[in-house]
Scaffold this motif. Structure first.
Motif, short mmCIF file in Angstrom:
data_model
loop_
_atom_site.label_atom_id
_atom_site.label_comp_id
_atom_site.label_asym_id
_atom_site.label_seq_id
_atom_site.Cartn_x
_atom_site.Cartn_y
_atom_site.Cartn_z
N GLN A 114 0.54 -1.39 -0.04
CA GLN A 114 0.13 0.07 0.10
C GLN A 114 0.94 1.28 0.07
OE1 GLN A 114 -3.46 -0.07 -0.26
NE2 GLN A 114 -3.74 2.13 -0.28
N ILE A 115 2.11 1.13 0.85
CA ILE A 115 2.69 2.55 0.93
C ILE A 115 3.38 2.68 -0.56
CG2 ILE A 115 4.97 3.31 1.80
CD1 ILE A 115 4.05 2.03 4.53
N GLY A 119 2.58 5.96 -3.22
CA GLY A 119 3.96 6.71 -3.38
C GLY A 119 3.97 8.12 -2.63
N ASP A 120 4.16 9.12 -3.47
CA ASP A 120 4.36 10.43 -2.79
C ASP A 120 3.06 10.99 -1.91
OD1 ASP A 120 6.81 10.66 -3.85
OD2 ASP A 120 6.41 11.83 -5.59
N ALA A 136 12.61 -3.57 5.72
CA ALA A 136 14.18 -3.73 4.53
C ALA A 136 13.46 -3.28 3.19
CB ALA A 136 14.63 -4.79 4.62
N GLU A 137 12.34 -3.80 2.92
CA GLU A 137 11.74 -3.78 1.48
C GLU A 137 11.42 -2.34 1.17
OE1 GLU A 137 10.10 -5.11 -2.34
OE2 GLU A 137 11.58 -5.98 -0.79
N LEU A 138 11.02 -1.77 2.20
CA LEU A 138 10.59 -0.23 1.95
C LEU A 138 11.83 0.83 1.95
CD1 LEU A 138 7.87 0.40 4.87
CD2 LEU A 138 7.47 0.36 2.27
N ALA A 143 11.31 4.11 0.18
CA ALA A 143 10.00 4.52 0.45
C ALA A 143 10.14 5.08 2.18
CB ALA A 143 9.06 3.64 0.42
N VAL A 144 11.31 4.91 2.57
CA VAL A 144 11.30 5.28 4.10
C VAL A 144 12.68 6.51 3.95
CG1 VAL A 144 10.00 3.60 5.34
CG2 VAL A 144 12.54 3.40 4.63
#
Length: 387
Positions: A114-115, A119-120, A136-138, A143-144
């Motif tokens: 979802q994150i 996106g922005d 770790a994926e984010l 994305a973080v």
């Protein structure tokens, strides 16, 4: 921006606060409200660039009284279940009248996807993950953002992302759960090597595990890296074919079955220690207890943690919120309510299980975990350990 269903938006609010879902406002609709804007209505900058409102956090364990007040609105996407994390959220809202937490609960992979999809325009200020793989994926997807230096330094190096893009806020240990009245012996009678559980005929037909959890897959990944893939395959195969392992889809259900002690219930379980700790916190006389292997994947220490999404509207509030999770009270809530271990060195463990220093879990880089663990899932599927 993708709209999230209103009925998936859950609140930790007490009775004096409104329930946002009842008003028809979705979490995604809060994107413009998350956090608290500065006086000029502009973003205050990156989280890593803002200093603490009062004291910094460190390994000496500060108190909530030492930190700045929390005032504003935060949206959290939680991969942890309500029963695991709500006590901290509720306590913080009760501590600070000006704080409102909008918490959306779902599986880790759903929240991560979802994150990335939003996106922005992401509605969440933070992702609170059940395990490091999702964070770790984010980080890999950009994305973080980096956390403040004091937050990163407060936690041991192996419990956060090397460059500070996420940090653990509480920990759990893989363990052996057992029914003290049905196991023939005590905690000292278990093998200290996890590999022996696949060959010791005492466990045939009485042992269980939960193969669909991220921490179990992380345990298998650690076994592959520490013991080798072929040895891991043989272990999984033997657990299924020789030991006739009973498989559960929920950790709480597995621990409750151990405690219940019925004829069809398992006597022994491979699982996270906090499931037993939660039962013992409620009833010190419960018939469940834990044992641990030594310096191998069977006592792997992992963390639940947080990552901050990019371009939050009130970086100072977000940073201060994370500091509260790492302060003494935040750590103690996770111990008292959920049976977890602190990640801040000078917060003493107060539960019914052994102190982490006594367990000597293996050194393992938690930032190496990936969310999907596809190779691990393939291995488990190919060897028949799935639910």
């Amino acid at each position: 921006m993708h709209q999230r269903d209103d009925d998936r938006t859950q609140r930790t609010a007490t009775g004096r606060r409104r329930f946002l879902a009842a008003t028809g406002v979705s979490v995604a609709g809060l994107a413009g409200l998350a956090g608290c804007l500065g006086d000029d209505g502009e973003s205050a900058g990156a989280v890593a660039d803002v200093g603490p409102r009062e004291a910094s956090v460190d390994s000496e364990a500060v108190s909530w009284d030492d930190l700045g007040d929390l005032e504003g609105e935060l949206t959290i996407y939680s991969g942890r279940t309500r029963d695991q994390i709500d006590p901290v959220f509720v306590a913080l809202e009760e501590e600070y009248d000006g704080l409102t937490l909008n918490v959306d609960y779902d599986d880790n992979d759903v929240q991560v996807n979802q994150i990335l999809q939003e996106g922005d325009a992401v509605a969440a200020d933070l992702m609170y993950s059940q395990d490091p793989g999702a964070l770790a994926e984010l980080e890999r997807e950009g994305a973080v953002q980096q956390l403040p230096e004091d937050v990163v330094d407060a936690v041991p190096e192996s419990y956060h992302e090397p460059d500070g893009y996420w940090t653990g806020v509480s920990g759990r240990v893989r363990s052996i759960l057992y029914n003290t009245e049905r196991w023939d012996g005590d905690g000292d009678d278990f093998p200290t090597d996890i590999m022996e559980f696949a060959t010791d005929d005492r466990f045939e037909g009485i042992i269980s595990t939960r193969p669909n959890s991220g921490t179990f897959r992380g345990f298998i990944q650690a076994m592959v890296e520490l013991e080798g893939e072929e040895e891991t395959r043989e272990w999984v195969r033997a657990m299924v074919e020789d030991q006739d392992i009973q498989l559960f889809s929920g950790g709480s259900d597995q621990a409750e079955a151990i405690e219940r002690g019925g004829d069809d219930d398992p006597v022994v379980a491979l699982g996270n220690s906090y499931y037993a700790a939660r039962i013992l916190n409620e009833d010190p006389d419960a018939t469940i207890d834990v044992a641990f292997t030594e310096n191998d994947p069977g006592c792997l220490f992992s963390v639940a943690g947080v990552g901050v999404t990019n371009d939050v509207e009130d970086p100072e509030l977000v940073a201060e919120f994370v500091r509260h999770l790492l302060a003494e009270e935040g750590q103690e809530f996770m111990m008292d309510a959920n049976g977890e271990y602190p990640v801040v060195e000078n917060v003493d463990y107060v539960g019914d299980l052994p102190d982490l220093e006594e367990l000597e879990p293996p050194e393992f880089d938690l930032s190496d975990f990936d969310m999907d663990l596809e190779e691990t899932q393939d291995l488990l599927s190919e060897e028949g350990m799935t639910v």
